[in-house]
Write a protein that holds these residues in place. Structure first.
Motif, mmCIF file in Angstrom:
data_model
loop_
_atom_site.group_PDB
_atom_site.id
_atom_site.type_symbol
_atom_site.label_atom_id
_atom_site.label_comp_id
_atom_site.label_asym_id
_atom_site.label_seq_id
_atom_site.Cartn_x
_atom_site.Cartn_y
_atom_site.Cartn_z
ATOM 1 N N VAL A 199 0.871 -1.177 0.000
ATOM 2 C CA VAL A 199 0.000 0.000 0.000
ATOM 3 C C VAL A 199 0.904 1.222 0.000
ATOM 4 C CG1 VAL A 199 -1.709 1.309 1.299
ATOM 5 C CG2 VAL A 199 -1.860 -1.165 1.240
ATOM 6 N N THR A 200 0.672 2.124 -0.950
ATOM 7 C CA THR A 200 1.423 3.373 -1.015
ATOM 8 C C THR A 200 0.547 4.483 -0.473
ATOM 9 O OG1 THR A 200 2.569 2.597 -2.984
ATOM 10 C CG2 THR A 200 2.662 4.955 -2.527
ATOM 11 N N ILE A 201 1.041 5.183 0.543
ATOM 12 C CA ILE A 201 0.270 6.248 1.187
ATOM 13 C C ILE A 201 1.099 7.525 1.221
ATOM 14 C CG2 ILE A 201 -1.130 4.689 2.589
ATOM 15 C CD1 ILE A 201 0.717 5.239 4.943
ATOM 16 N N ASP A 202 0.418 8.626 1.555
ATOM 17 C CA ASP A 202 1.134 9.881 1.718
ATOM 18 C C ASP A 202 1.745 9.917 3.121
ATOM 19 O OD1 ASP A 202 -1.129 10.200 3.216
ATOM 20 O OD2 ASP A 202 -1.855 11.968 2.181
ATOM 21 N N LYS A 203 2.212 11.059 3.525
ATOM 22 C CA LYS A 203 2.898 11.176 4.819
ATOM 23 C C LYS A 203 1.942 11.314 6.001
ATOM 24 C CE LYS A 203 7.140 11.045 3.368
ATOM 25 N NZ LYS A 203 8.116 10.099 3.837
ATOM 26 N N SER A 204 0.690 10.964 5.815
ATOM 27 C CA SER A 204 -0.293 11.060 6.887
ATOM 28 C C SER A 204 0.026 10.063 7.999
ATOM 29 C CB SER A 204 -1.696 10.777 6.330
ATOM 30 O OG SER A 204 -2.608 10.576 7.377
ATOM 31 N N GLY A 205 0.110 10.551 9.207
ATOM 32 C CA GLY A 205 0.382 9.683 10.349
ATOM 33 C C GLY A 205 -0.778 8.766 10.671
ATOM 34 N N SER A 206 -2.002 9.222 10.389
ATOM 35 C CA SER A 206 -3.173 8.394 10.694
ATOM 36 C C SER A 206 -3.245 7.186 9.769
ATOM 37 C CB SER A 206 -4.454 9.217 10.594
ATOM 38 O OG SER A 206 -4.613 9.738 9.296
ATOM 39 N N ASN A 207 -2.906 7.358 8.497
ATOM 40 C CA ASN A 207 -2.888 6.225 7.572
ATOM 41 C C ASN A 207 -1.837 5.201 7.987
ATOM 42 O OD1 ASN A 207 -4.941 7.168 5.953
ATOM 43 N ND2 ASN A 207 -3.565 8.165 4.511
ATOM 44 N N LEU A 208 -0.673 5.675 8.374
ATOM 45 C CA LEU A 208 0.394 4.783 8.808
ATOM 46 C C LEU A 208 -0.019 4.023 10.066
ATOM 47 C CD1 LEU A 208 3.273 3.728 8.489
ATOM 48 C CD2 LEU A 208 4.044 5.687 9.850
ATOM 49 N N ALA A 209 -0.576 4.716 11.051
ATOM 50 C CA ALA A 209 -1.007 4.065 12.292
ATOM 51 C C ALA A 209 -2.110 3.045 12.028
ATOM 52 C CB ALA A 209 -1.484 5.121 13.293
ATOM 53 N N ALA A 210 -3.029 3.372 11.125
ATOM 54 C CA ALA A 210 -4.124 2.454 10.806
ATOM 55 C C ALA A 210 -3.605 1.193 10.126
ATOM 56 C CB ALA A 210 -5.152 3.146 9.919
ATOM 57 N N LEU A 211 -2.680 1.347 9.174
ATOM 58 C CA LEU A 211 -2.120 0.182 8.497
ATOM 59 C C LEU A 211 -1.280 -0.669 9.449
ATOM 60 C CD1 LEU A 211 -1.231 1.585 4.996
ATOM 61 C CD2 LEU A 211 -2.786 -0.279 5.511
ATOM 62 N N GLN A 212 -0.588 -0.039 10.376
ATOM 63 C CA GLN A 212 0.173 -0.803 11.374
ATOM 64 C C GLN A 212 -0.773 -1.586 12.276
ATOM 65 O OE1 GLN A 212 2.585 2.304 13.054
ATOM 66 N NE2 GLN A 212 4.265 1.934 11.617
ATOM 67 N N ALA A 213 -1.924 -1.004 12.616
ATOM 68 C CA ALA A 213 -2.914 -1.710 13.422
ATOM 69 C C ALA A 213 -3.511 -2.888 12.647
ATOM 70 C CB ALA A 213 -4.014 -0.753 13.867
ATOM 71 N N VAL A 214 -3.765 -2.695 11.360
ATOM 72 C CA VAL A 214 -4.280 -3.784 10.519
ATOM 73 C C VAL A 214 -3.229 -4.887 10.422
ATOM 74 C CG1 VAL A 214 -4.938 -4.391 8.153
ATOM 75 C CG2 VAL A 214 -5.887 -2.349 9.207
ATOM 76 N N ASN A 215 -1.964 -4.512 10.251
ATOM 77 C CA ASN A 215 -0.886 -5.494 10.151
ATOM 78 C C ASN A 215 -0.690 -6.275 11.446
ATOM 79 O OD1 ASN A 215 -0.181 -5.211 7.493
ATOM 80 N ND2 ASN A 215 1.429 -3.708 7.876
ATOM 81 N N ALA A 216 -0.947 -5.640 12.587
ATOM 82 C CA ALA A 216 -0.772 -6.318 13.871
ATOM 83 C C ALA A 216 -1.724 -7.503 14.006
ATOM 84 C CB ALA A 216 -0.989 -5.330 15.020
ATOM 85 N N ALA A 217 -2.867 -7.439 13.360
ATOM 86 C CA ALA A 217 -3.861 -8.507 13.446
ATOM 87 C C ALA A 217 -3.690 -9.561 12.356
ATOM 88 C CB ALA A 217 -5.263 -7.899 13.361
ATOM 89 N N ARG A 218 -2.672 -9.438 11.516
ATOM 90 C CA ARG A 218 -2.484 -10.355 10.383
ATOM 91 C C ARG A 218 -1.209 -11.176 10.546
ATOM 92 N NH1 ARG A 218 -4.842 -9.869 5.994
ATOM 93 N NH2 ARG A 218 -2.997 -10.325 4.742
ATOM 94 N N GLU A 219 -1.207 -12.367 9.940
ATOM 95 C CA GLU A 219 -0.003 -13.198 9.945
ATOM 96 C C GLU A 219 1.029 -12.667 8.962
ATOM 97 O OE1 GLU A 219 -0.653 -17.334 9.363
ATOM 98 O OE2 GLU A 219 -2.222 -17.430 10.891
ATOM 99 N N THR A 220 0.583 -12.382 7.733
ATOM 100 C CA THR A 220 1.480 -11.819 6.732
ATOM 101 C C THR A 220 1.173 -10.332 6.594
ATOM 102 O OG1 THR A 220 -0.081 -12.423 4.990
ATOM 103 C CG2 THR A 220 1.718 -13.951 5.422
ATOM 104 N N PRO A 221 2.115 -9.482 6.956
ATOM 105 C CA PRO A 221 1.843 -8.043 6.941
ATOM 106 C C PRO A 221 1.782 -7.475 5.527
ATOM 107 C CG PRO A 221 4.106 -8.439 7.549
ATOM 108 C CD PRO A 221 3.450 -9.793 7.450
ATOM 109 N N ILE A 222 1.058 -6.394 5.396
ATOM 110 C CA ILE A 222 0.987 -5.638 4.148
ATOM 111 C C ILE A 222 2.169 -4.671 4.147
ATOM 112 C CG2 ILE A 222 -0.377 -3.987 2.830
ATOM 113 C CD1 ILE A 222 -2.853 -5.104 4.327
ATOM 114 N N MET A 223 2.915 -4.644 3.048
ATOM 115 C CA MET A 223 4.053 -3.733 2.966
ATOM 116 C C MET A 223 3.548 -2.302 2.790
ATOM 117 S SD MET A 223 7.435 -3.986 0.595
ATOM 118 C CE MET A 223 7.023 -2.972 -0.798
ATOM 119 N N ILE A 224 4.074 -1.383 3.576
ATOM 120 C CA ILE A 224 3.656 0.021 3.557
ATOM 121 C C ILE A 224 4.782 0.848 2.939
ATOM 122 C CG2 ILE A 224 2.920 1.983 4.945
ATOM 123 C CD1 ILE A 224 2.173 -0.112 7.130
#
Length: 118
Positions: free
Chosen positions: A38-63
């Motif tokens: 997933v390619t995102i802008d420099k928004s901290g909320s998008n980064l935090a949300a994707l990190q939270a989604v990745n925490a619940a997954r076995e294979t993380p999504i590359m940010i």
């Protein structure tokens, strides 16, 4: 946007926060499947949300948060910006949300991304 340049999903909110961004990513993943990156802008909320989604997954999504990789998304928004610039702004957020959603849908139809019933 996916690798073919098709719009996967879009969200327009007055404020960016982690809860809204996480809900957006989870809904988008449920509709379209799990992306590899997933390619995102420099928004901290998008980064935090994707990190939270990745925490619940076995294979993380590359940010990826690289500015030049986000250019494809920004170029896709160029058509929207061209239409809204002469409007001289919106009266309120509700009006902006409705108009911009309509413009995005028309843009997706023009790109051949909307399925129609024949």
């Amino acid at each position: 946007m996916d690798t073919a340049g098709k719009t996967v999903d879009f969200l327009f909110r007055a404020k960016r926060d982690k809860v809204t961004a996480r809900r957006f990513f989870e809904t988008s993943i449920a509709r379209k499947g799990v992306p590899e990156t997933v390619t995102i802008d420099k928004s901290g909320s998008n980064l935090a949300a994707l990190q939270a989604v990745n925490a619940a997954r076995e294979t993380p999504i590359m940010i990826r948060q690289l500015k030049y990789l986000n250019n494809v998304v920004e170029q896709d928004h160029r058509a929207v910006k061209r239409i809204t610039r002469p409007m001289l702004g919106f009266k309120d957020f509700r009006c902006a949300r409705i108009i911009l959603s309509g413009i995005e849908v028309m843009h997706m139809i023009r790109k051949g991304q909307m399925k129609t019933e024949d």
